[in-house]
Design a protein around this motif. Structure first.
Motif, PDB file in Angstrom:
ATOM      1  N   GLU A  15       9.363   6.899   4.731  1.00  0.00           N
ATOM      2  CA  GLU A  15       9.627   6.590   3.380  1.00  0.00           C
ATOM      3  C   GLU A  15      11.033   7.038   3.257  1.00  0.00           C
ATOM      4  O   GLU A  15      11.792   6.321   2.519  1.00  0.00           O
ATOM      5  N   TYR A  20      12.107   4.833  -0.216  1.00  0.00           N
ATOM      6  CA  TYR A  20      11.059   4.931  -1.278  1.00  0.00           C
ATOM      7  C   TYR A  20      10.237   6.020  -1.332  1.00  0.00           C
ATOM      8  O   TYR A  20      10.174   6.643  -0.241  1.00  0.00           O
ATOM      9  N   TRP A  22       5.931   6.615  -2.083  1.00  0.00           N
ATOM     10  CA  TRP A  22       4.664   5.828  -2.588  1.00  0.00           C
ATOM     11  C   TRP A  22       3.421   6.963  -2.385  1.00  0.00           C
ATOM     12  O   TRP A  22       3.552   7.702  -1.335  1.00  0.00           O
ATOM     13  N   SER A  23       2.632   6.535  -3.169  1.00  0.00           N
ATOM     14  CA  SER A  23       1.382   7.292  -3.261  1.00  0.00           C
ATOM     15  C   SER A  23       0.276   6.319  -3.793  1.00  0.00           C
ATOM     16  O   SER A  23       0.467   5.749  -5.012  1.00  0.00           O
ATOM     17  N   CYS A  55       6.487   3.309  -9.716  1.00  0.00           N
ATOM     18  CA  CYS A  55       5.767   3.886  -9.996  1.00  0.00           C
ATOM     19  C   CYS A  55       6.421   2.419  -9.914  1.00  0.00           C
ATOM     20  O   CYS A  55       6.435   2.064 -11.319  1.00  0.00           O
ATOM     21  N   THR A  57       4.587  -0.083  -8.793  1.00  0.00           N
ATOM     22  CA  THR A  57       3.032  -0.625  -8.342  1.00  0.00           C
ATOM     23  C   THR A  57       3.402  -1.440  -6.939  1.00  0.00           C
ATOM     24  O   THR A  57       4.065  -2.185  -6.965  1.00  0.00           O
ATOM     25  N   SER A  58       2.897  -1.012  -5.954  1.00  0.00           N
ATOM     26  CA  SER A  58       2.990  -1.500  -4.646  1.00  0.00           C
ATOM     27  C   SER A  58       1.840  -1.549  -3.692  1.00  0.00           C
ATOM     28  O   SER A  58       0.872  -0.376  -3.770  1.00  0.00           O
ATOM     29  N   ARG A  60       0.222  -0.430  -0.131  1.00  0.00           N
ATOM     30  CA  ARG A  60       0.197   0.530   0.709  1.00  0.00           C
ATOM     31  C   ARG A  60       1.384  -0.206   1.929  1.00  0.00           C
ATOM     32  O   ARG A  60       0.898  -1.104   2.479  1.00  0.00           O
ATOM     33  N   CYS A  76       1.390   3.639  -6.698  1.00  0.00           N
ATOM     34  CA  CYS A  76       2.687   3.462  -7.005  1.00  0.00           C
ATOM     35  C   CYS A  76       4.020   3.834  -6.284  1.00  0.00           C
ATOM     36  O   CYS A  76       3.812   4.593  -5.434  1.00  0.00           O
ATOM     37  N   ARG A  77       5.018   2.904  -6.389  1.00  0.00           N
ATOM     38  CA  ARG A  77       6.243   3.113  -5.549  1.00  0.00           C
ATOM     39  C   ARG A  77       7.412   3.458  -6.462  1.00  0.00           C
ATOM     40  O   ARG A  77       7.576   2.600  -7.402  1.00  0.00           O
TER      41      ARG A  77
END
Length: 316
Positions: A15, A20, A22-23, A55, A57-58, A60, A76-77
């Protein structure tokens, strides 16, 4: 301006270098985690304190490899401009100063200064941000002091970055699925834009826009309640997973600015620009009820309220 604390753990290297955070929106199996939802609240200009302990959206990120295999592949990214500091701060060495500033609920670290394993991104109060900045560097302290804590919901970027790529990936998966017939593949692809079998199934439950009252089908979008990209193939064609909406109302619903309670009550997000919502034909000063929903629609609306509807300040 909001202040955040991110516990990177295993994903820090990926990250930080990628710029970025991401989770996943859910854990594998669909279980929700309140801290993952906070990514949807991050806004441009916010300050994020990055803590490495272990946030839009992405999908993984591929570079995660086998890390987090229990996670959902969609999450969300948020793009972040990371700035490394010359002398990393160890919170456990400064808990006498930090302890009084910790959030009363959902703190990202415990009383000993160690990050909670189950917390990814958490909102922190301005007092904690100021104390961290003071401990880190004079320059960061100046920046935080010159900002004001947000008193109003942030303006939301309604362009859902990453959604197009997500939907394209889903489309490719459908087209390459050998277990699906050609007819089914076509029906699923058409359902993405509210056409074909999905719209015919929806017609069994809806015949007008519940807010504007428009009945002419040429002016109505067949909108999925649970977004097409998040739905199973069965849900994508399920008529109860839909509403007929005029374009402006479809925009508000699709982006999460409005939703509906099971009893038909319209709910408007605190983040929504109220004057624009009013100009789109929604009465913002009085309770609006749009009629009864079927049992299946209520099921999908529960998902919409939980995962699509925008809620400001859900994490204090």
């Amino acid at each position: 301006m909001h202040y955040w604390w991110v516990n990177h753990k295993q994903t820090f290297r990926h990250e930080f270098s990628g710029g970025y955070i991401w989770s996943p929106k859910t854990k594998r199996g669909g279980a929700l985690n309140r801290f993952y939802e906070t990514l949807r609240e991050v806004a441009p200009g916010d300050v994020i304190f990055s803590y490495e302990t272990n946030c839009y959206t992405s999908p993984r990120p591929d570079e995660f490899g086998h890390i987090g295999e229990v996670w959902d592949d969609i999450g969300c990214r948020v793009d972040v401009n990371f700035a490394p500091i010359s002398s990393p701060l160890r919170p456990s060495d400064h808990m006498q100063a930090l302890a009084p500033t910790l959030p009363k609920q959902y703190s990202p670290i415990n009383a000993a200064g160690h990050g909670y394993q189950h917390v990814y991104l958490a909102s922190i109060p301005r007092a904690m941000a100021l104390m961290l900045a003071q401990l880190i560097s004079p320059e960061l302290l100046r920046i935080v002091r010159e900002t004001r804590a947000a008193e109003e919901p942030a303006v939301v970027d309604t362009e859902l970055r990453g959604v197009s790529e997500w939907e394209q990936a889903e489309t490719k998966r459908i087209l390459e699925a050998k277990t699906l017939s050609e007819t089914t593949r076509k029906a699923l692809i058409k359902a993405r834009v509210g056409q074909g079998l999905f719209r015919r199934n929806l017609a069994q439950f809806e015949n007008h826009c519940r807010i504007t009252g428009v009945t002419y089908q040429g002016h109505l979008f067949a909108s999925h309640i649970k977004p097409w990209r998040e739905s199973s193939n069965e849900e994508r064609l399920n008529g109860e997973n839909g509403l007929l909406l005029t374009p402006s109302i479809d925009h508000l619903f699709d982006r999460g600015f409005i939703s509906f309670e099971d009893n038909g009550e319209l709910i408007i997000s605190d983040i929504a620009h109220k004057e624009s919502v009013r100009r789109m034909g929604i009465d913002i000063n009085h309770l609006v009820r749009v009629g009864r929903f079927s049992g299946g629609q209520k099921f999908f609306l529960a998902h919409h309220r939980r995962a699509v509807f925008l809620q400001a300040g859900s994490i204090k």
